[in-house]
Design an enzyme around this catalytic site. Structure first.
Site, PDB file in Angstrom:
ATOM      1  N   GLY A  15      20.167 -19.185  32.577  1.00 15.61           N
ATOM      2  CA  GLY A  15      21.121 -19.215  31.458  1.00 15.61           C
ATOM      3  C   GLY A  15      22.098 -20.374  31.610  1.00 15.61           C
ATOM      4  N   LYS A  16      21.595 -21.471  32.189  1.00  7.31           N
ATOM      5  CA  LYS A  16      22.465 -22.646  32.395  1.00  7.31           C
ATOM      6  C   LYS A  16      22.908 -23.239  31.062  1.00  7.31           C
ATOM      7  CE  LYS A  16      19.296 -24.576  34.950  1.00  7.31           C
ATOM      8  NZ  LYS A  16      18.390 -23.421  35.061  1.00  7.31           N
ATOM      9  N   LYS A  18      23.794 -21.886  28.243  1.00  8.28           N
ATOM     10  CA  LYS A  18      25.019 -21.281  27.704  1.00  8.28           C
ATOM     11  C   LYS A  18      26.244 -21.735  28.511  1.00  8.28           C
ATOM     12  CE  LYS A  18      27.663 -17.149  27.168  1.00  8.28           C
ATOM     13  NZ  LYS A  18      27.843 -15.775  26.809  1.00  8.28           N
ATOM     14  N   ASN A  38      10.325 -30.086  30.731  1.00 11.04           N
ATOM     15  CA  ASN A  38       9.906 -28.769  31.252  1.00 11.04           C
ATOM     16  C   ASN A  38      11.036 -27.756  31.069  1.00 11.04           C
ATOM     17  OD1 ASN A  38      11.391 -30.261  33.110  1.00 11.04           O
ATOM     18  ND2 ASN A  38      10.274 -29.577  34.906  1.00 11.04           N
ATOM     19  N   GLY A  40      14.119 -25.648  29.296  1.00 13.97           N
ATOM     20  CA  GLY A  40      14.389 -25.096  27.971  1.00 13.97           C
ATOM     21  C   GLY A  40      15.772 -24.484  28.023  1.00 13.97           C
ATOM     22  N   HIS A  41      16.773 -25.234  27.620  1.00 18.11           N
ATOM     23  CA  HIS A  41      18.162 -24.757  27.701  1.00 18.11           C
ATOM     24  C   HIS A  41      18.575 -24.193  26.343  1.00 18.11           C
ATOM     25  CE1 HIS A  41      19.013 -27.423  31.461  1.00 18.11           C
ATOM     26  NE2 HIS A  41      18.144 -26.466  31.669  1.00 18.11           N
ATOM     27  N   GLN A 222      16.024 -26.391  35.862  1.00 18.36           N
ATOM     28  CA  GLN A 222      15.301 -25.509  36.783  1.00 18.36           C
ATOM     29  C   GLN A 222      16.295 -24.866  37.768  1.00 18.36           C
ATOM     30  OE1 GLN A 222      13.721 -28.947  36.387  1.00 18.36           O
ATOM     31  NE2 GLN A 222      13.003 -27.977  34.538  1.00 18.36           N
ATOM     32  N   THR A 299       7.468 -22.718  27.086  1.00  8.76           N
ATOM     33  CA  THR A 299       6.038 -22.431  26.931  1.00  8.76           C
ATOM     34  C   THR A 299       5.769 -21.077  26.281  1.00  8.76           C
ATOM     35  OG1 THR A 299       5.999 -21.438  29.130  1.00  8.76           O
ATOM     36  CG2 THR A 299       5.448 -23.778  28.996  1.00  8.76           C
ATOM     37  N   ARG A 301       5.673 -18.361  27.763  1.00  7.71           N
ATOM     38  CA  ARG A 301       5.010 -17.464  28.721  1.00  7.71           C
ATOM     39  C   ARG A 301       5.923 -16.298  29.100  1.00  7.71           C
ATOM     40  NH1 ARG A 301       3.363 -21.370  33.564  1.00  7.71           N
ATOM     41  NH2 ARG A 301       5.362 -22.278  33.010  1.00  7.71           N
ATOM     42  N   ASP A 331      24.668  -7.800  30.743  1.00  8.94           N
ATOM     43  CA  ASP A 331      24.480  -6.745  29.743  1.00  8.94           C
ATOM     44  C   ASP A 331      23.045  -6.216  29.689  1.00  8.94           C
ATOM     45  OD1 ASP A 331      24.223  -9.523  28.762  1.00  8.94           O
ATOM     46  OD2 ASP A 331      23.331  -8.521  27.039  1.00  8.94           O
ATOM     47  N   SER A 411      28.769 -13.554  31.892  1.00  9.28           N
ATOM     48  CA  SER A 411      28.258 -13.583  30.523  1.00  9.28           C
ATOM     49  C   SER A 411      27.694 -12.212  30.171  1.00  9.28           C
ATOM     50  CB  SER A 411      27.190 -14.676  30.418  1.00  9.28           C
ATOM     51  OG  SER A 411      26.513 -14.550  29.200  1.00  9.28           O
TER      52      SER A 411
HETATM   53  P1  IMP Z   1       6.597 -28.210  36.136  1.00  9.09           P
HETATM   54  O1  IMP Z   1       8.058 -28.449  36.281  1.00  9.09           O
HETATM   55  O2  IMP Z   1       6.132 -28.210  34.704  1.00  9.09           O
HETATM   56  O3  IMP Z   1       5.799 -29.117  37.001  1.00  9.09           O
HETATM   57  O4  IMP Z   1       6.289 -26.724  36.658  1.00  9.09           O
HETATM   58  C1  IMP Z   1       6.420 -26.373  38.044  1.00  9.09           C
HETATM   59  C2  IMP Z   1       6.957 -24.962  38.191  1.00  9.09           C
HETATM   60  O5  IMP Z   1       8.310 -24.928  37.736  1.00  9.09           O
HETATM   61  C3  IMP Z   1       6.223 -23.914  37.357  1.00  9.09           C
HETATM   62  O6  IMP Z   1       6.254 -22.689  38.061  1.00  9.09           O
HETATM   63  C4  IMP Z   1       7.067 -23.802  36.104  1.00  9.09           C
HETATM   64  O7  IMP Z   1       6.917 -22.559  35.459  1.00  9.09           O
HETATM   65  C5  IMP Z   1       8.459 -23.957  36.696  1.00  9.09           C
HETATM   66  N1  IMP Z   1       9.445 -24.485  35.750  1.00  9.09           N
HETATM   67  C6  IMP Z   1       9.559 -25.744  35.300  1.00  9.09           C
HETATM   68  N2  IMP Z   1      10.592 -25.864  34.475  1.00  9.09           N
HETATM   69  C7  IMP Z   1      11.174 -24.658  34.399  1.00  9.09           C
HETATM   70  C8  IMP Z   1      12.321 -24.155  33.714  1.00  9.09           C
HETATM   71  O8  IMP Z   1      13.046 -24.856  33.016  1.00  9.09           O
HETATM   72  N3  IMP Z   1      12.593 -22.832  33.904  1.00  9.09           N
HETATM   73  C9  IMP Z   1      11.861 -22.048  34.707  1.00  9.09           C
HETATM   74  N4  IMP Z   1      10.776 -22.472  35.366  1.00  9.09           N
HETATM   75  C10 IMP Z   1      10.438 -23.769  35.215  1.00  9.09           C
END
Ligand code: IMP
Length: 422
Positions: A15-16, A18, A38, A40-41, A222, A299, A301, A331, A411
């Site tokens: 949750g960085k 926010k 990679n 997603g903020h 990350q 993604t 996922r 919460d 938060s």
């Molecule tokens: P990559 O950064 O796409 O190479 O992925 C390497 C690992 O880091 C994988 O397990 C991804 O799911 C995880 N990862 C990469 N970016 C994020 C993020 O922003 N949040 C959570 N996991 C991440």
């Protein structure tokens, strides 16, 4: 010295977004120092959810200057997409978003190579398939292309075609996979052109800002356990997520860092492969996943879920020099009667308080839990620390006792207003 670093203390998705958004209300510059698209903020403003992958969250605050630092890897196609998305929301980036000329470019062959490798390889990391690892690999191999090279389109095309050719031969030889079509290279170069006016020597920009006493927020992506050196290697990302990465990823001295805010989710999640000691098996995980809407912002996922792992957070507090914890998504635990928290690991029958470096040892961990009573009260409307239920305060105090870091921000929901500053 006025740099505040925002770092994740778990496996990302703490949750960085926010927290950066909130703290950028009192910042002059927000600078991303690692990772790439990679990330997603997510920021929620007046009920509207905005997900940023490359552009620092500070862009949503008028007057804040944003920097994509040298430690970041940039995919111009996705950057263009994000700039257009922001434009549609009425957020202009011209003249306030600067991309380091030293940052490296993610190329079409990086994305293609990773996709083929991840799908073919038994040891898949479970990456976001955004070409992050191959882009950093080329940087370290000293054959990557840097953003600054976009200023010379003819030379960029020649270098790009050479690297694409090299990677295509590798793809063919190692995996029997088809090459990146030349049309993809043309589309890529078309996306590079609009980046050119944003290119700057952001190190100089930041040094000037420091000299003028400006307030800089360094936005990490990350989390500590995904850091290339300090995370659960090889199940990590390819950049320096830790607070030290802010220094190398922006070109600012470590002595300029005044504060490190460790963003910590009230429970644990992970996306991708690799051990997760406190992971739930079965229904419990799905329940928390639904309560916390734990699906990847990049993604989609489903995230793996588990109890709060204070072994991981304690380790992260030390590695990063965390001065204050920001606890998020508290919460989400509202309805639970009892909450378990991992305080130690047992590995091969031996109890330890040190987070293991070896990923196979981490895979054999038996977590040692302490059960704390839940609060079974909705927290979403609470605005002052003293108004939190007794058991909630107990939970937070337990985190403080176990990690040695004070909780400064809590938060209690996605909205900006659902935040308690202590
Ligand atoms: P990559 O950064 O796409 O190479 O992925 C390497 C690992 O880091 C994988 O397990 C991804 O799911 C995880 N990862 C990469 N970016 C994020 C993020 O922003 N949040 C959570 N996991 C991440």
């Amino acid at each position: 010295m006025s740099i505040k670093v925002i770092v994740g203390t778990q496996w990302g998705d703490e949750g960085k977004g926010k927290i950066v958004d909130l703290l950028s209300a009192e910042a002059d510059i927000v600078a991303r120092y690692n990772g790439g698209p990679n990330a997603g903020h997510t920021v929620v403003i007046d009920g509207q959810e905005i997900v940023l992958h490359l552009v620092p969250c500070g862009v949503l605050r008028e007057g804040v200057v944003c920097v994509i630092g040298n430690g970041v890897v940039v995919d111009p196609l996705l950057l263009r997409h994000e700039v257009v998305m922001l434009g549609s929301l009425g957020v202009k980036v011209e003249g306030r978003l600067w991309v380091s000329e030293r940052a490296h470019l993610i190329l079409p062959c990086h994305v293609r190579y990773e996709q083929v490798k991840e799908h073919t390889n038994a040891g898949a990391i479970g990456t976001t398939l955004r070409g992050i690892g191959p882009a950093y690999a080329d940087k370290m191999e000293r054959q990557g292309l840097r953003v600054g090279e976009a200023r010379e389109p003819a030379q960029l095309r020649a270098k790009l075609e050479r690297l694409e050719g090299q990677k295509n031969r590798l793809l063919q030889a190692l995996f029997g996979a088809a090459a990146v079509p030349p049309a993809a290279v043309d589309a890529y170069l078309a996306a590079v052109a609009p980046v050119v006016p944003m290119i700057a020597d952001t190190t100089v920009l930041l040094h000037r800002a420091l000299a003028q006493g400006k307030r800089i927020l360094a936005e990490g992506a990350q989390g500590t356990l995904l850091d290339i050196d300090h995370g659960t290697y090889p199940y990590v990302t390819s950049s320096s997520c830790v607070s030290g990465g802010a220094s190398t990823g922006l070109g600012v001295p470590p002595t300029a860092i005044a504060e490190v805010i460790g963003v910590t989710k009230a429970y644990t999640t992970r996306v991708g492969n690799g051990p997760l000691p406190t992971e739930f098996v079965g229904e419990e995980g799905q329940r928390l996943r639904d309560l916390g809407r734990e699906y990847g912002a990049t993604t989609g996922r489903p995230r793996r879920c588990g109890w709060l792992d204070l072994m991981a957070v304690r380790y992260a507090v030390r590695v990063n020099g965390v001065s204050e914890l920001a606890v998020t998504k508290l919460d989400v635990l509202d309805s639970l009667e009892q909450i378990e928290v991992c305080t130690a690991y047992e590995i091969d029958g031996e109890r330890t308080l040190e987070f293991p470096a070896d990923v196979t040892a981490l895979g054999r961990v038996k977590p040692v839990y302490v059960a704390l009573p839940g609060w079974q009260t909705p927290l979403g409307q609470v605005r002052r620390f003293q108004d939190l239920p007794h058991n909630t305060r107990r939970y937070l105090e337990f985190m403080e006792e176990q990690t040695g870091a004070a909780v400064g921000i809590v938060s209690v929901g996605p909205g900006r207003e659902q935040t308690i500053f202590r």
